[in-house]
Scaffold this motif. Structure first.
Motif, PDB file in Angstrom:
ATOM      1  N   ALA A  15       7.172  -1.275  -5.787  1.00 32.89           N
ATOM      2  CA  ALA A  15       7.042  -0.752  -4.426  1.00 32.89           C
ATOM      3  C   ALA A  15       5.631  -0.979  -3.882  1.00 32.89           C
ATOM      4  CB  ALA A  15       7.382   0.735  -4.397  1.00 32.89           C
ATOM      5  N   TYR A  19       4.898  -2.895  -0.375  1.00 34.57           N
ATOM      6  CA  TYR A  19       4.267  -2.229   0.755  1.00 34.57           C
ATOM      7  C   TYR A  19       2.860  -2.738   1.027  1.00 34.57           C
ATOM      8  CZ  TYR A  19       8.090   0.870   1.768  1.00 34.57           C
ATOM      9  OH  TYR A  19       9.302   1.358   2.151  1.00 34.57           O
ATOM     10  N   ASP A  20       2.154  -3.146   0.006  1.00 31.99           N
ATOM     11  CA  ASP A  20       0.816  -3.678   0.252  1.00 31.99           C
ATOM     12  C   ASP A  20       0.896  -4.943   1.100  1.00 31.99           C
ATOM     13  OD1 ASP A  20      -1.986  -3.177  -0.200  1.00 31.99           O
ATOM     14  OD2 ASP A  20      -1.987  -4.971  -1.467  1.00 31.99           O
ATOM     15  N   VAL A  22       3.547  -5.818   3.154  1.00 36.33           N
ATOM     16  CA  VAL A  22       4.117  -5.489   4.465  1.00 36.33           C
ATOM     17  C   VAL A  22       3.090  -4.779   5.341  1.00 36.33           C
ATOM     18  CG1 VAL A  22       5.826  -4.010   5.609  1.00 36.33           C
ATOM     19  CG2 VAL A  22       6.518  -5.474   3.711  1.00 36.33           C
ATOM     20  N   LEU A  23       2.406  -3.798   4.808  1.00 33.93           N
ATOM     21  CA  LEU A  23       1.441  -3.049   5.618  1.00 33.93           C
ATOM     22  C   LEU A  23       0.204  -3.875   5.931  1.00 33.93           C
ATOM     23  CD1 LEU A  23       1.973   0.427   3.975  1.00 33.93           C
ATOM     24  CD2 LEU A  23       2.792  -0.341   6.204  1.00 33.93           C
ATOM     25  N   TRP A  42      -1.666   4.171   2.761  1.00 32.39           N
ATOM     26  CA  TRP A  42      -2.309   3.212   3.657  1.00 32.39           C
ATOM     27  C   TRP A  42      -2.587   3.881   5.001  1.00 32.39           C
ATOM     28  CZ3 TRP A  42       1.348   2.184   0.118  1.00 32.39           C
ATOM     29  CH2 TRP A  42       1.159   1.094  -0.731  1.00 32.39           C
ATOM     30  N   ILE A  54       3.638   6.203  -0.340  1.00 36.60           N
ATOM     31  CA  ILE A  54       4.788   5.945  -1.203  1.00 36.60           C
ATOM     32  C   ILE A  54       4.570   6.722  -2.492  1.00 36.60           C
ATOM     33  CG2 ILE A  54       5.283   3.670  -0.252  1.00 36.60           C
ATOM     34  CD1 ILE A  54       4.022   2.519  -2.909  1.00 36.60           C
ATOM     35  N   THR A  84       5.502  -9.370  10.172  1.00 39.07           N
ATOM     36  CA  THR A  84       5.791  -8.317   9.207  1.00 39.07           C
ATOM     37  C   THR A  84       7.220  -8.433   8.683  1.00 39.07           C
ATOM     38  OG1 THR A  84       4.197  -6.890  10.321  1.00 39.07           O
ATOM     39  CG2 THR A  84       5.749  -5.817   8.846  1.00 39.07           C
ATOM     40  N   ALA A  88       8.337  -9.133   4.826  1.00 38.60           N
ATOM     41  CA  ALA A  88       9.266  -8.256   4.099  1.00 38.60           C
ATOM     42  C   ALA A  88      10.428  -9.053   3.520  1.00 38.60           C
ATOM     43  CB  ALA A  88       9.777  -7.157   5.021  1.00 38.60           C
ATOM     44  N   ASP A 116      13.721  -1.496   2.346  1.00 47.09           N
ATOM     45  CA  ASP A 116      12.783  -1.821   1.277  1.00 47.09           C
ATOM     46  C   ASP A 116      13.538  -2.006  -0.034  1.00 47.09           C
ATOM     47  OD1 ASP A 116      13.245   0.698   0.140  1.00 47.09           O
ATOM     48  OD2 ASP A 116      11.228   1.449   0.537  1.00 47.09           O
ATOM     49  N   LEU A 122      13.426   0.708   7.283  1.00 49.05           N
ATOM     50  CA  LEU A 122      12.180   0.624   8.035  1.00 49.05           C
ATOM     51  C   LEU A 122      12.392  -0.180   9.304  1.00 49.05           C
ATOM     52  CD1 LEU A 122      10.002  -0.257   4.968  1.00 49.05           C
ATOM     53  CD2 LEU A 122       9.892   1.876   6.226  1.00 49.05           C
TER      54      LEU A 122
END
Length: 133
Positions: A15, A19-20, A22-23, A42, A54, A84, A88, A116, A122
């Motif tokens: 995860a 997320y690193d 995507v964000l 984040w 998360i 983005t 993903a 995700d 999301l």
């Protein structure tokens, strides 16, 4: 205003990697990561809040994605929504709706939707008019 949002996960390393990426595509930066506690957060640069977090569920029970729940992340431009979403999907997640205008919400609503790696839904969206060169 929202202080923070916490998304349940099952595998911290998997995860976190998702997320690193995507964000980062959204321009957010890592505020903290505590793998030993299985959580990370984040933030938008130079803004203390909101935080996007998360982690494993606090009660120690397995994570279950909620039906009807979604977190929408604000993008500054439509191009960032596209970037983005592409980031993903490149990680093998399921699309819930390609980037595009959603005039049923309002004339300038531009959004993309995906799940995700743990099934959490999301959205990445931009509410601004398209920039004219």
């Amino acid at each position: 205003m929202i202080s923070h949002t916490h998304i349940g996960i099952t595998d911290f390393d998997r995860a976190f990697a998702f997320y690193d990426r995507v964000l980062s595509a959204l321009g957010w930066v890592l505020k903290f990561s505590e793998p030993e506690k299985a959580w990370a957060g984040w933030m938008v640069p130079h803004q203390a809040r909101p935080l996007f977090l998360i982690g494993r569920p606090f009660d120690g029970q397995p994570h279950v994605a909620g039906n009807g729940q979604m977190v929408a992340l604000l993008a500054p431009t439509r191009a960032v929504v596209d970037q983005t979403y592409t980031t993903a999907l490149a990680q093998g997640v399921h699309s819930e709706g390609a980037p595009g205008l959603r005039p049923q919400y309002h004339a300038n609503y531009y959004g993309a939707y995906f799940r995700d790696l743990d099934g959490n839904k999301l959205c990445v969206c931009c509410h601004a008019e398209e920039a004219v060169p």
